[in-house]
Design a protein around this motif. Structure first.
Motif, PDB file in Angstrom:
ATOM      1  N   LEU A  85       0.832  -1.204   0.000  1.00  0.00           N
ATOM      2  CA  LEU A  85       0.000   0.000   0.000  1.00  0.00           C
ATOM      3  C   LEU A  85       0.866   1.254   0.000  1.00  0.00           C
ATOM      4  O   LEU A  85       0.543   2.245  -0.653  1.00  0.00           O
ATOM      5  CB  LEU A  85      -0.929   0.000   1.213  1.00  0.00           C
ATOM      6  N   TRP A  86       1.961   1.211   0.738  1.00  0.00           N
ATOM      7  CA  TRP A  86       2.848   2.379   0.770  1.00  0.00           C
ATOM      8  C   TRP A  86       3.500   2.590  -0.588  1.00  0.00           C
ATOM      9  O   TRP A  86       3.658   3.739  -1.039  1.00  0.00           O
ATOM     10  CB  TRP A  86       3.913   2.180   1.838  1.00  0.00           C
ATOM     11  N   LEU A  87       3.893   1.532  -1.272  1.00  0.00           N
ATOM     12  CA  LEU A  87       4.530   1.664  -2.586  1.00  0.00           C
ATOM     13  C   LEU A  87       3.593   2.282  -3.612  1.00  0.00           C
ATOM     14  O   LEU A  87       4.051   2.851  -4.605  1.00  0.00           O
ATOM     15  CB  LEU A  87       5.001   0.289  -3.075  1.00  0.00           C
ATOM     16  N   ASP A  88       2.286   2.187  -3.387  1.00  0.00           N
ATOM     17  CA  ASP A  88       1.332   2.774  -4.327  1.00  0.00           C
ATOM     18  C   ASP A  88       1.456   4.291  -4.387  1.00  0.00           C
ATOM     19  O   ASP A  88       1.257   4.898  -5.441  1.00  0.00           O
ATOM     20  CB  ASP A  88      -0.093   2.371  -3.929  1.00  0.00           C
ATOM     21  N   GLU A  89       1.786   4.935  -3.266  1.00  0.00           N
ATOM     22  CA  GLU A  89       1.899   6.401  -3.223  1.00  0.00           C
ATOM     23  C   GLU A  89       3.318   6.865  -2.872  1.00  0.00           C
ATOM     24  O   GLU A  89       3.732   7.942  -3.275  1.00  0.00           O
ATOM     25  CB  GLU A  89       0.920   6.966  -2.187  1.00  0.00           C
ATOM     26  N   ARG A  90       4.035   6.096  -2.066  1.00  0.00           N
ATOM     27  CA  ARG A  90       5.396   6.426  -1.642  1.00  0.00           C
ATOM     28  C   ARG A  90       5.474   7.785  -0.959  1.00  0.00           C
ATOM     29  O   ARG A  90       6.316   8.619  -1.261  1.00  0.00           O
ATOM     30  CB  ARG A  90       6.357   6.370  -2.834  1.00  0.00           C
ATOM     31  N   GLN A  91       4.580   7.991  -0.019  1.00  0.00           N
ATOM     32  CA  GLN A  91       4.573   9.212   0.777  1.00  0.00           C
ATOM     33  C   GLN A  91       5.118   8.888   2.167  1.00  0.00           C
ATOM     34  O   GLN A  91       4.894   7.796   2.691  1.00  0.00           O
ATOM     35  CB  GLN A  91       3.152   9.771   0.882  1.00  0.00           C
ATOM     36  N   ASP A 109     -18.411   8.688   4.333  1.00  0.00           N
ATOM     37  CA  ASP A 109     -18.038   7.282   4.204  1.00  0.00           C
ATOM     38  C   ASP A 109     -16.664   7.111   3.564  1.00  0.00           C
ATOM     39  O   ASP A 109     -16.131   5.999   3.520  1.00  0.00           O
ATOM     40  CB  ASP A 109     -19.090   6.522   3.387  1.00  0.00           C
ATOM     41  N   ARG A 110     -16.077   8.203   3.062  1.00  0.00           N
ATOM     42  CA  ARG A 110     -14.736   8.151   2.489  1.00  0.00           C
ATOM     43  C   ARG A 110     -13.677   8.786   3.394  1.00  0.00           C
ATOM     44  O   ARG A 110     -12.504   8.459   3.288  1.00  0.00           O
ATOM     45  CB  ARG A 110     -14.716   8.879   1.143  1.00  0.00           C
ATOM     46  N   GLY A 111     -14.076   9.713   4.248  1.00  0.00           N
ATOM     47  CA  GLY A 111     -13.086  10.391   5.073  1.00  0.00           C
ATOM     48  C   GLY A 111     -13.734  11.193   6.183  1.00  0.00           C
ATOM     49  O   GLY A 111     -14.956  11.352   6.252  1.00  0.00           O
ATOM     50  N   VAL A 124      -5.278   2.550   5.397  1.00  0.00           N
ATOM     51  CA  VAL A 124      -4.787   3.506   4.405  1.00  0.00           C
ATOM     52  C   VAL A 124      -4.105   4.681   5.101  1.00  0.00           C
ATOM     53  O   VAL A 124      -3.080   5.189   4.637  1.00  0.00           O
ATOM     54  CB  VAL A 124      -5.942   3.993   3.514  1.00  0.00           C
ATOM     55  N   ASN A 125      -4.641   5.116   6.231  1.00  0.00           N
ATOM     56  CA  ASN A 125      -4.053   6.252   6.941  1.00  0.00           C
ATOM     57  C   ASN A 125      -2.600   6.017   7.317  1.00  0.00           C
ATOM     58  O   ASN A 125      -1.770   6.925   7.223  1.00  0.00           O
ATOM     59  CB  ASN A 125      -4.864   6.546   8.214  1.00  0.00           C
ATOM     60  N   VAL A 126      -2.279   4.791   7.753  1.00  0.00           N
ATOM     61  CA  VAL A 126      -0.918   4.532   8.215  1.00  0.00           C
ATOM     62  C   VAL A 126       0.061   4.374   7.066  1.00  0.00           C
ATOM     63  O   VAL A 126       1.281   4.347   7.295  1.00  0.00           O
ATOM     64  CB  VAL A 126      -0.872   3.284   9.115  1.00  0.00           C
ATOM     65  N   THR A 127      -0.431   4.261   5.831  1.00  0.00           N
ATOM     66  CA  THR A 127       0.469   4.128   4.675  1.00  0.00           C
ATOM     67  C   THR A 127       0.444   5.357   3.788  1.00  0.00           C
ATOM     68  O   THR A 127       0.988   5.331   2.683  1.00  0.00           O
ATOM     69  CB  THR A 127       0.077   2.894   3.840  1.00  0.00           C
ATOM     70  N   ARG A 128      -0.187   6.434   4.235  1.00  0.00           N
ATOM     71  CA  ARG A 128      -0.249   7.673   3.464  1.00  0.00           C
ATOM     72  C   ARG A 128       0.222   8.829   4.332  1.00  0.00           C
ATOM     73  O   ARG A 128       0.101   8.802   5.557  1.00  0.00           O
ATOM     74  CB  ARG A 128      -1.687   7.964   2.982  1.00  0.00           C
ATOM     75  N   ALA A 129       0.711   9.855   3.680  1.00  0.00           N
ATOM     76  CA  ALA A 129       1.067  11.075   4.402  1.00  0.00           C
ATOM     77  C   ALA A 129      -0.201  11.763   4.894  1.00  0.00           C
ATOM     78  O   ALA A 129      -1.298  11.527   4.378  1.00  0.00           O
ATOM     79  CB  ALA A 129       1.857  12.011   3.489  1.00  0.00           C
ATOM     80  N   ALA A 130      -0.047  12.595   5.892  1.00  0.00           N
ATOM     81  CA  ALA A 130      -1.200  13.339   6.419  1.00  0.00           C
ATOM     82  C   ALA A 130      -1.751  14.264   5.339  1.00  0.00           C
ATOM     83  O   ALA A 130      -1.004  14.957   4.655  1.00  0.00           O
ATOM     84  CB  ALA A 130      -0.784  14.141   7.648  1.00  0.00           C
ATOM     85  N   TYR A 180     -10.980  -6.227  -0.154  1.00  0.00           N
ATOM     86  CA  TYR A 180     -12.310  -5.631  -0.345  1.00  0.00           C
ATOM     87  C   TYR A 180     -12.407  -4.290   0.354  1.00  0.00           C
ATOM     88  O   TYR A 180     -12.877  -3.305  -0.210  1.00  0.00           O
ATOM     89  CB  TYR A 180     -13.371  -6.580   0.208  1.00  0.00           C
ATOM     90  N   SER A 181     -11.951  -4.255   1.610  1.00  0.00           N
ATOM     91  CA  SER A 181     -12.087  -3.034   2.399  1.00  0.00           C
ATOM     92  C   SER A 181     -11.163  -1.937   1.923  1.00  0.00           C
ATOM     93  O   SER A 181     -11.513  -0.761   1.949  1.00  0.00           O
ATOM     94  CB  SER A 181     -11.810  -3.349   3.871  1.00  0.00           C
ATOM     95  N   THR A 182      -9.951  -2.301   1.470  1.00  0.00           N
ATOM     96  CA  THR A 182      -8.936  -1.308   1.137  1.00  0.00           C
ATOM     97  C   THR A 182      -9.053  -0.813  -0.296  1.00  0.00           C
ATOM     98  O   THR A 182      -8.948   0.386  -0.559  1.00  0.00           O
ATOM     99  CB  THR A 182      -7.547  -1.909   1.352  1.00  0.00           C
ATOM    100  N   LEU A 183      -9.272  -1.707  -1.231  1.00  0.00           N
ATOM    101  CA  LEU A 183      -9.210  -1.349  -2.638  1.00  0.00           C
ATOM    102  C   LEU A 183     -10.571  -1.023  -3.230  1.00  0.00           C
ATOM    103  O   LEU A 183     -10.658  -0.329  -4.235  1.00  0.00           O
ATOM    104  CB  LEU A 183      -8.567  -2.495  -3.431  1.00  0.00           C
ATOM    105  N   TYR A 184     -11.644  -1.520  -2.643  1.00  0.00           N
ATOM    106  CA  TYR A 184     -12.972  -1.296  -3.205  1.00  0.00           C
ATOM    107  C   TYR A 184     -13.519   0.038  -2.741  1.00  0.00           C
ATOM    108  O   TYR A 184     -13.535   0.341  -1.562  1.00  0.00           O
ATOM    109  CB  TYR A 184     -13.913  -2.416  -2.785  1.00  0.00           C
ATOM    110  N   GLN A 185     -13.954   0.838  -3.659  1.00  0.00           N
ATOM    111  CA  GLN A 185     -14.583   2.112  -3.332  1.00  0.00           C
ATOM    112  C   GLN A 185     -16.041   2.045  -3.763  1.00  0.00           C
ATOM    113  O   GLN A 185     -16.348   1.768  -4.932  1.00  0.00           O
ATOM    114  CB  GLN A 185     -13.898   3.264  -4.079  1.00  0.00           C
TER     115      GLN A 185
END
Length: 483
Positions: A161-167, A366-368, A412-418, A221-226
């Motif tokens: 998940l982190w490699l997807d954004e690399r933040q 439901d998204r944030g 997702v929060n722990v693998t993305r920048a604030a 399902y929870s992480t990738l499905y929107q």
């Protein structure tokens, strides 16, 4: 008298541990001669001479054959123990917010799985003490192996998940070293073959595989499905009310009723909202023309896309502006609000019609989630000496709102920048907003990344427009009563 020795010390195993039997009954294992003497002393045989072949029989070496390396064994066990404890804490920190407060069932299941995996790793950490000790319980090796496999699976997911954004995120300093540790620990355990102590290793392996598959599917399902099957809908409406003449001044008071209803299935945070009233002036011609030159001038000056044969040179004067909601307001599903606003125009105004424009930008709950306490604080740019956040270099006199925004999925929060949402409002211009992770460190906003973030958080803008003829409006004007 039996010719068989009373005490038998077996040959060292692969870890240097020697099994001890007394009178044909296994009584334990020993790492060293000192430990063997202590064992015999506890059994009441402290007077046995361990060097006497008539009392002790040594297999696979004599009383000086103790290949155990206690320092290396303890350090290795301590590193495995520390890694399992750290991974358990990380999984609990990631999973608990979703397990206790996620909006959707799938996200709650994902959070509960992370918390459960943390508990399994705690059990594995306890089992390390036995597995790197004398291994008195057969299943402890399999439990340690299961804990390491869970750590490898969850840390691998976090890395992907982190490699997807690399933040940059502070959690990177946790899950990246833990991934390296889990690879090392798995290789170490595979050499030990801990599944040999399990009564039915095939069933154990099948259970581990089924659990891993279920966990992977739930996380994917929870992480990738929107969710896209439940779009948001807002009903915006503006109505001009009955105009009244001012009792003391040559002005007409015009009421404007603004209605907003969240007709969607989910709640939403208001990012920025605005209503603006314009008065239109135009030049009328009996014959008129569709030559297009005047219409192009109106497009260039005012952006007006309408065209009439007998009406030309349209111009709009700004009469009144305001916000419908304070930024950060939460609008629940089905909630409907109205606002009454009164503005004034001169009694002899030359406008031919009045126009009300409504605009509302929202973020799906439901998204944030927006930090409303911080976001609703007004920051006037003319009072800020430095560090004024801007949108597209628009740093004029505006009111600025800035607040943190988080994903609803803590994985997702722990693998993305604030991330931060920025909104600006001024009665002189169009309200603006931006959502990115660069507002506080001075970096230039990546528009392509911002577009992805806006879509990921479900940020969108709805608009509405209402016109009324001034002649029709003034028909209802009640002249002031004589005092």
């Amino acid at each position: 008298m039996s010719i068989r020795p009373w005490v038998v010390v077996e040959a060292p195993d692969g870890r240097g541990l020697r099994r001890v039997t007394v009178g044909g009954e296994a009584v334990g294992s020993a790492w060293s001669l000192r430990e063997l003497r202590g064992m015999l002393d506890r059994l009441g045989h402290g007077d046995v001479d361990v060097h006497d072949p008539a009392s002790v029989y040594w297999r696979g070496g004599d009383s000086g054959t103790w290949p155990d390396r206690p320092w290396r064994r303890r350090v290795t066990g301590s590193v495995v123990l520390a890694g399992l404890l750290a991974s358990a804490v990380l999984n609990a920190v990631i999973g608990w917010p979703d397990a206790s407060g996620a909006l959707t069932f799938a996200q709650r299941v994902t959070g509960a799985l992370f918390v459960l995996s943390g508990l399994v790793q705690l059990a594995a950490a306890v089992s390390v003490l036995d597995f790197w000790g004398k291994r008195q319980s057969a299943p402890t090796g399999a439990i340690v192996l299961l804990g390491v496999l869970i750590a490898l699976a969850t840390d691998s997911l976090l890395v992907l998940l982190w490699l997807d954004e690399r933040q940059y995120t502070p959690y990177l300093l946790a899950f990246m070293p833990l991934w390296c540790w889990s690879v090392w620990a798995l290789r170490l355990l595979l050499r030990e073959k801990p599944w040999k102590g399990v009564p039915q290793p095939r069933k154990f392996a099948a259970g581990v595989f089924a659990s891993a598959l279920f966990t992977a599917l739930s996380l994917a399902y929870s992480t990738l499905y929107q969710p896209t099957v439940a779009p948001m809908h807002f009903a915006l409406k503006a109505e001009f009310g009955t105009a009244r003449a001012d009792r003391r001044l040559p002005f007409v008071q015009v009421p404007l009723k603004i209605s907003v209803k969240n007709t969607g299935a989910f709640s939403a945070y208001i990012v920025i909202s605005d209503f603006t009233v314009y008065g239109r002036t135009a030049q009328y011609a009996g014959r008129g023309s569709f030559s297009g030159e005047e219409w192009k001038n109106s497009i260039d000056k005012y952006g007006e896309e309408e065209a009439e044969r007998h009406v030309d040179r349209l111009a709009f004067s700004h009469l009144s502006s305001g916000r419908i909601y304070e930024p950060g307001t939460l609008l629940e599903s089905g909630q409907e609000d109205t606002r009454e606003h009164v503005f004034q125009i001169p009694a002899d105004a030359r406008y031919d019609l009045l126009r009300a424009d409504l605009q509302l930008t929202y973020l799906r709950k439901d998204r944030g989630r927006i930090d409303s306490e911080e976001f609703d604080k007004q920051r006037a740019t003319w009072r800020m000496k430095k560090g004024v956040p801007c949108i597209s270099n628009d740093c004029g006199d505006r009111i600025v709102y800035l607040g943190a925004v988080r994903h609803n999925n803590n994985l997702v929060n722990v693998t993305r920048a604030a991330h931060y949402v920025l909104a600006t409002w001024s009665p002189m211009g169009t309200p603006g907003y931006s959502l990115s992770c660069y507002h506080l460190d001075g970096k230039e906003i990546d528009l392509a990344e911002e577009k992805k973030d806006v879509a990921r958080f479900g940020v969108a803008t709805v608009k509405a427009q209402t016109d009324i003829s001034l002649a029709e409006l003034l028909k209802s004007v009640t002249p002031p009563r004589p005092s």
